[in-house]
Design a protein around this motif. Structure first.
Motif, PDB file in Angstrom:
ATOM      1  N   ARG A 101       0.856  -1.184   0.000  1.00  0.00           N
ATOM      2  CA  ARG A 101       0.000   0.000   0.000  1.00  0.00           C
ATOM      3  C   ARG A 101       0.886   1.226   0.000  1.00  0.00           C
ATOM      4  NH1 ARG A 101      -3.773   2.256   4.763  1.00  0.00           N
ATOM      5  NH2 ARG A 101      -4.618   4.008   3.577  1.00  0.00           N
ATOM      6  N   ALA A 102       0.609   2.162  -0.896  1.00  0.00           N
ATOM      7  CA  ALA A 102       1.457   3.348  -0.982  1.00  0.00           C
ATOM      8  C   ALA A 102       0.666   4.527  -1.522  1.00  0.00           C
ATOM      9  CB  ALA A 102       2.632   3.074  -1.911  1.00  0.00           C
ATOM     10  N   HIS A 103       1.139   5.685  -1.180  1.00  0.00           N
ATOM     11  CA  HIS A 103       0.635   6.876  -1.819  1.00  0.00           C
ATOM     12  C   HIS A 103       1.068   6.751  -3.280  1.00  0.00           C
ATOM     13  CE1 HIS A 103       0.114  11.086  -2.774  1.00  0.00           C
ATOM     14  NE2 HIS A 103      -0.594  11.190  -1.663  1.00  0.00           N
ATOM     15  N   PHE A 104       0.178   7.101  -4.213  1.00  0.00           N
ATOM     16  CA  PHE A 104       0.497   6.854  -5.614  1.00  0.00           C
ATOM     17  C   PHE A 104       1.800   7.541  -6.039  1.00  0.00           C
ATOM     18  CE2 PHE A 104      -0.058   7.647 -10.232  1.00  0.00           C
ATOM     19  CZ  PHE A 104       0.086   6.327 -10.627  1.00  0.00           C
ATOM     20  N   HIS A 105       2.027   8.754  -5.552  1.00  0.00           N
ATOM     21  CA  HIS A 105       3.252   9.460  -5.952  1.00  0.00           C
ATOM     22  C   HIS A 105       4.514   8.756  -5.442  1.00  0.00           C
ATOM     23  CE1 HIS A 105       1.081  12.501  -7.917  1.00  0.00           C
ATOM     24  NE2 HIS A 105       0.479  12.928  -6.828  1.00  0.00           N
ATOM     25  N   GLU A 106       4.392   8.182  -4.250  1.00  0.00           N
ATOM     26  CA  GLU A 106       5.522   7.421  -3.701  1.00  0.00           C
ATOM     27  C   GLU A 106       5.831   6.228  -4.596  1.00  0.00           C
ATOM     28  OE1 GLU A 106       4.455   8.039   0.850  1.00  0.00           O
ATOM     29  OE2 GLU A 106       4.728   5.940   0.245  1.00  0.00           O
ATOM     30  N   PHE A 107       4.747   5.544  -4.987  1.00  0.00           N
ATOM     31  CA  PHE A 107       4.912   4.369  -5.837  1.00  0.00           C
ATOM     32  C   PHE A 107       5.610   4.758  -7.146  1.00  0.00           C
ATOM     33  CE2 PHE A 107       3.241   1.800  -9.378  1.00  0.00           C
ATOM     34  CZ  PHE A 107       3.734   0.547  -9.004  1.00  0.00           C
ATOM     35  N   MET A 108       5.158   5.857  -7.745  1.00  0.00           N
ATOM     36  CA  MET A 108       5.746   6.254  -9.025  1.00  0.00           C
ATOM     37  C   MET A 108       7.210   6.658  -8.849  1.00  0.00           C
ATOM     38  SD  MET A 108       3.685   5.455 -11.288  1.00  0.00           S
ATOM     39  CE  MET A 108       4.580   6.031 -12.730  1.00  0.00           C
ATOM     40  N   ALA A 109       7.527   7.279  -7.722  1.00  0.00           N
ATOM     41  CA  ALA A 109       8.929   7.635  -7.473  1.00  0.00           C
ATOM     42  C   ALA A 109       9.764   6.360  -7.414  1.00  0.00           C
ATOM     43  CB  ALA A 109       9.051   8.425  -6.166  1.00  0.00           C
ATOM     44  N   ASP A 110       9.208   5.319  -6.786  1.00  0.00           N
ATOM     45  CA  ASP A 110       9.891   4.034  -6.710  1.00  0.00           C
ATOM     46  C   ASP A 110      10.063   3.437  -8.108  1.00  0.00           C
ATOM     47  OD1 ASP A 110      10.876   1.587  -5.618  1.00  0.00           O
ATOM     48  OD2 ASP A 110       8.880   0.732  -5.900  1.00  0.00           O
ATOM     49  N   VAL A 111       9.016   3.549  -8.940  1.00  0.00           N
ATOM     50  CA  VAL A 111       9.095   3.033 -10.314  1.00  0.00           C
ATOM     51  C   VAL A 111      10.238   3.727 -11.055  1.00  0.00           C
ATOM     52  CG1 VAL A 111       7.920   3.002 -12.563  1.00  0.00           C
ATOM     53  CG2 VAL A 111       6.672   2.335 -10.499  1.00  0.00           C
ATOM     54  N   HIS A 112      10.292   5.053 -10.948  1.00  0.00           N
ATOM     55  CA  HIS A 112      11.353   5.778 -11.653  1.00  0.00           C
ATOM     56  C   HIS A 112      12.741   5.358 -11.147  1.00  0.00           C
ATOM     57  CE1 HIS A 112       8.632   8.069 -14.044  1.00  0.00           C
ATOM     58  NE2 HIS A 112       8.021   8.581 -13.000  1.00  0.00           N
ATOM     59  N   GLY A 113      12.823   5.085  -9.853  1.00  0.00           N
ATOM     60  CA  GLY A 113      14.084   4.596  -9.276  1.00  0.00           C
ATOM     61  C   GLY A 113      14.495   3.277  -9.922  1.00  0.00           C
ATOM     62  N   ARG A 114      13.510   2.383 -10.063  1.00  0.00           N
ATOM     63  CA  ARG A 114      13.811   1.066 -10.657  1.00  0.00           C
ATOM     64  C   ARG A 114      14.178   1.197 -12.132  1.00  0.00           C
ATOM     65  NH1 ARG A 114      10.740  -3.480  -7.359  1.00  0.00           N
ATOM     66  NH2 ARG A 114      10.122  -2.253  -5.573  1.00  0.00           N
ATOM     67  N   VAL A 115      13.494   2.127 -12.822  1.00  0.00           N
ATOM     68  CA  VAL A 115      13.812   2.351 -14.233  1.00  0.00           C
ATOM     69  C   VAL A 115      15.261   2.827 -14.342  1.00  0.00           C
ATOM     70  CG1 VAL A 115      13.354   3.876 -16.204  1.00  0.00           C
ATOM     71  CG2 VAL A 115      11.437   2.778 -15.010  1.00  0.00           C
ATOM     72  N   HIS A 116      15.618   3.740 -13.456  1.00  0.00           N
ATOM     73  CA  HIS A 116      16.980   4.273 -13.467  1.00  0.00           C
ATOM     74  C   HIS A 116      18.015   3.162 -13.221  1.00  0.00           C
ATOM     75  CE1 HIS A 116      20.211   7.102 -12.939  1.00  0.00           C
ATOM     76  NE2 HIS A 116      20.536   6.495 -11.809  1.00  0.00           N
ATOM     77  N   GLU A 117      17.699   2.318 -12.258  1.00  0.00           N
ATOM     78  CA  GLU A 117      18.588   1.182 -11.949  1.00  0.00           C
ATOM     79  C   GLU A 117      18.814   0.305 -13.178  1.00  0.00           C
ATOM     80  OE1 GLU A 117      17.464  -1.605  -8.736  1.00  0.00           O
ATOM     81  OE2 GLU A 117      17.482   0.234  -7.522  1.00  0.00           O
ATOM     82  N   HIS A 118      17.693   0.038 -13.876  1.00  0.00           N
ATOM     83  CA  HIS A 118      17.790  -0.794 -15.066  1.00  0.00           C
ATOM     84  C   HIS A 118      18.698  -0.130 -16.104  1.00  0.00           C
ATOM     85  CE1 HIS A 118      16.573  -3.709 -18.122  1.00  0.00           C
ATOM     86  NE2 HIS A 118      16.562  -2.679 -18.955  1.00  0.00           N
ATOM     87  N   ARG A 119      18.511   1.173 -16.270  1.00  0.00           N
ATOM     88  CA  ARG A 119      19.325   1.880 -17.278  1.00  0.00           C
ATOM     89  C   ARG A 119      20.802   1.811 -16.941  1.00  0.00           C
ATOM     90  NH1 ARG A 119      14.790   6.202 -18.382  1.00  0.00           N
ATOM     91  NH2 ARG A 119      13.759   4.994 -20.019  1.00  0.00           N
ATOM     92  N   MET A 120      21.103   1.883 -15.645  1.00  0.00           N
ATOM     93  CA  MET A 120      22.507   1.787 -15.226  1.00  0.00           C
ATOM     94  C   MET A 120      23.061   0.409 -15.585  1.00  0.00           C
ATOM     95  SD  MET A 120      23.045   4.723 -14.205  1.00  0.00           S
ATOM     96  CE  MET A 120      24.682   4.680 -13.546  1.00  0.00           C
ATOM     97  N   LYS A 121      22.217  -0.608 -15.377  1.00  0.00           N
ATOM     98  CA  LYS A 121      22.661  -1.980 -15.693  1.00  0.00           C
ATOM     99  C   LYS A 121      22.933  -2.119 -17.179  1.00  0.00           C
ATOM    100  CE  LYS A 121      20.566  -4.520 -11.915  1.00  0.00           C
ATOM    101  NZ  LYS A 121      19.352  -5.228 -11.538  1.00  0.00           N
ATOM    102  N   VAL A 122      22.078  -1.504 -17.998  1.00  0.00           N
ATOM    103  CA  VAL A 122      22.279  -1.560 -19.451  1.00  0.00           C
ATOM    104  C   VAL A 122      23.606  -0.875 -19.782  1.00  0.00           C
ATOM    105  CG1 VAL A 122      21.402  -0.777 -21.692  1.00  0.00           C
ATOM    106  CG2 VAL A 122      19.797  -1.623 -19.950  1.00  0.00           C
ATOM    107  N   LYS A 123      23.822   0.266 -19.143  1.00  0.00           N
ATOM    108  CA  LYS A 123      25.035   1.046 -19.406  1.00  0.00           C
ATOM    109  C   LYS A 123      26.296   0.251 -19.031  1.00  0.00           C
ATOM    110  CE  LYS A 123      26.461   5.700 -18.495  1.00  0.00           C
ATOM    111  NZ  LYS A 123      26.313   6.766 -17.508  1.00  0.00           N
ATOM    112  N   ASN A 124      26.178  -0.458 -17.895  1.00  0.00           N
ATOM    113  CA  ASN A 124      27.338  -1.236 -17.435  1.00  0.00           C
ATOM    114  C   ASN A 124      27.470  -2.576 -18.145  1.00  0.00           C
ATOM    115  OD1 ASN A 124      27.666   0.804 -15.652  1.00  0.00           O
ATOM    116  ND2 ASN A 124      26.611  -0.256 -13.967  1.00  0.00           N
ATOM    117  N   GLY A 125      26.558  -2.832 -19.067  1.00  0.00           N
ATOM    118  CA  GLY A 125      26.635  -4.096 -19.794  1.00  0.00           C
ATOM    119  C   GLY A 125      26.118  -5.289 -19.007  1.00  0.00           C
ATOM    120  N   GLU A 126      25.468  -5.055 -17.869  1.00  0.00           N
ATOM    121  CA  GLU A 126      24.961  -6.180 -17.070  1.00  0.00           C
ATOM    122  C   GLU A 126      23.727  -6.808 -17.703  1.00  0.00           C
ATOM    123  OE1 GLU A 126      24.497  -5.380 -12.779  1.00  0.00           O
ATOM    124  OE2 GLU A 126      25.886  -3.718 -13.177  1.00  0.00           O
TER     125      GLU A 126
END
Ligand SMILES: Nc1ncnc2c1ncn2[C@@H]1O[C@H](COP(=O)(O)OP(=O)(O)OP(=O)(O)O)[C@@H](O)[C@H]1O
Length: 392
Positions: A101-126
């Motif tokens: 359960r989360a405030h919707f904005h909190e959830f979306m901030a978390d989503v953007h965090g995960r998206v960013h993490e994924h992009r870093m992995k792509v950048k690092n070749g992981e």
């Protein structure tokens, strides 16, 4: 709020029990929505055995063997109708450990965090696939099959653009969505930039969640607030306790933390703030070198202000008195709700009335009285209706 009984597996039953105990006003519209939440509770419960591997499981499994998707619920309605309260009851009773359960904005901030993490992995070749959405959805689903959002609202274009794809994935995985909102789905992201690109999300939502309104006549939050003490006197432990209890009622369980109001070159410390409510002592605001512009900055940032321990204003407190006059004027002009604890009634606060100050203080007294009135509360409500979003 204490809840009885502990674990009823029915929001309807819990509402009825609380109404019978005199803790809630019986409300037909709330019961209707509660019945819909119970339907989701039932579906979640029924879906559980299907997931267990039983010897006869294949007999009941349909098609691909995936569990039948569960239709969630989207509850919208005006403020203070009890949406959050119903959601809380539902969430507590939902028969799964994988719930979030989360405030919707909190959830979306978390989503953007995960998206960013994924992009870093792509950048690092992981990882190879540059598309972040499927892995982000999978990681969210791995943690929760039931997603409950308070205050679903879309104002941010990056959120708007990501939602349709993200939820297509989440629903396909089997996520169940239950959300509360002040707006109907068709009004989400209204007038937003590139809204055309957002519309598929609304269609998707309609396919996966039942949409309902909670249209009780009563704004329970306002009803509660209207009965709260706004001017407590005399000072002492009793007054402090009343202010403390009032703070909890006004902030309604929102997280309280110190904050600050930025000003040019410095900032005004706010000892405690929750959403659009701030809590100060007289010393914080009137014994420090603050002026009208500072008070205005506070009034712009907060809708409700607590001012505690206003002392008797003797001749030795001339500067403090001037600031107090200024503060009350500014809060009054901005229709801010003011909760005060003071050594005396307004007319007895200033020890001696002399010169312009005495004259000005008459205005303060009259305003302090007016600020306690139902008319002022109504004006406050009208002026601040659209400012329910917490400050950044
Ligand atoms: N039937 C009721 N009787 C008495 N109090 C109630 C009732 N329903 C809700 N309340 C109280 O009213 C207050 C507001 O309820 P809640 O926060 O759930 O409203 P909301 O619809 O979520 O409002 P918002 O859209 O502003 O978030 C809460 O303190 C809640 O406990």
């Amino acid at each position: 709020m204490d809840v009885i009984p502990d674990y009823t597996h029915s929001v309807v039953e819990e509402l009825k029990a609380l109404a019978e105990a005199g803790k809630l006003t019986p409300d037909r519209a709330q019961l209707d929505v509660a019945a819909k939440l119970d339907r989701v509770l039932g579906d979640l419960r029924d879906a559980r055995p299907a997931k267990k591997k039983s010897a006869l499981g294949w007999l009941f499994a349909k098609g691909s063997g995936r569990p039948k998707p569960i239709r969630g619920l989207y509850i919208h309605g005006s403020v203070g109708r009890g949406k959050t309260m119903l959601m809380e009851m539902f969430f507590k009773q939902a028969a799964t450990d994988r719930k979030r359960r989360a405030h919707f904005h909190e959830f979306m901030a978390d989503v953007h965090g995960r998206v960013h993490e994924h992009r870093m992995k792509v950048k690092n070749g992981e990882v190879r696939d540059p598309d972040p959405i499927p892995p982000v959805a999978a990681s969210i689903y791995a943690e929760a099959e039931l997603l409950c959002f308070d205050e679903f609202s879309v104002t941010d274009i990056t959120d708007a653009m990501i939602l349709a794809r993200l939820f297509t994935e989440l629903f396909a995985l089997g996520c169940v969505l239950v959300a509360t909102s002040n707006v109907a789905p068709e009004n989400l992201y209204k007038d937003g930039l590139n809204r055309g690109l957002f519309l598929p999300f609304i269609d998707l939502l309609r396919r996966h969640v039942e949409v309902t309104t909670l249209d009780s006549d009563t704004d329970y939050r306002m009803q509660k607030l209207a009965n709260l003490p706004v001017y407590v006197t005399p000072l002492g432990p009793q007054a402090d306790a009343t202010m403390e209890a009032t703070w909890h009622q006004v902030t309604d369980g929102a997280k309280t933390a110190p904050s600050e109001v930025p000003r040019k070159g410095r900032s005004i410390p706010v000892p405690a703030a929750a959403g659009r409510t701030a809590r100060f002592s007289f010393a914080d605001l009137c014994e420090r070198p603050l002026g009208a512009a500072d008070y205005l900055a506070i009034a712009e940032r907060y809708d409700s202000v607590f001012l505690e321990r206003v002392p008797q204003l003797g001749a030795e407190k001339r500067n403090e008195t001037k600031r107090f006059i200024n503060l009350v004027d500014t809060l009054y002009d901005n229709a801010i709700r003011l909760y005060v604890s003071a050594a005396a009634q307004p007319e007895d606060l200033l020890a001696e009335r002399r010169g312009t100050e005495g004259f000005e203080f008459d205005r303060t007294v009259s305003r302090l009285f007016e600020m306690r009135s139902a008319d002022y509360a109504a004006l406050h409500r009208q002026r601040h209706r659209n400012r329910s979003v917490p400050p950044l």
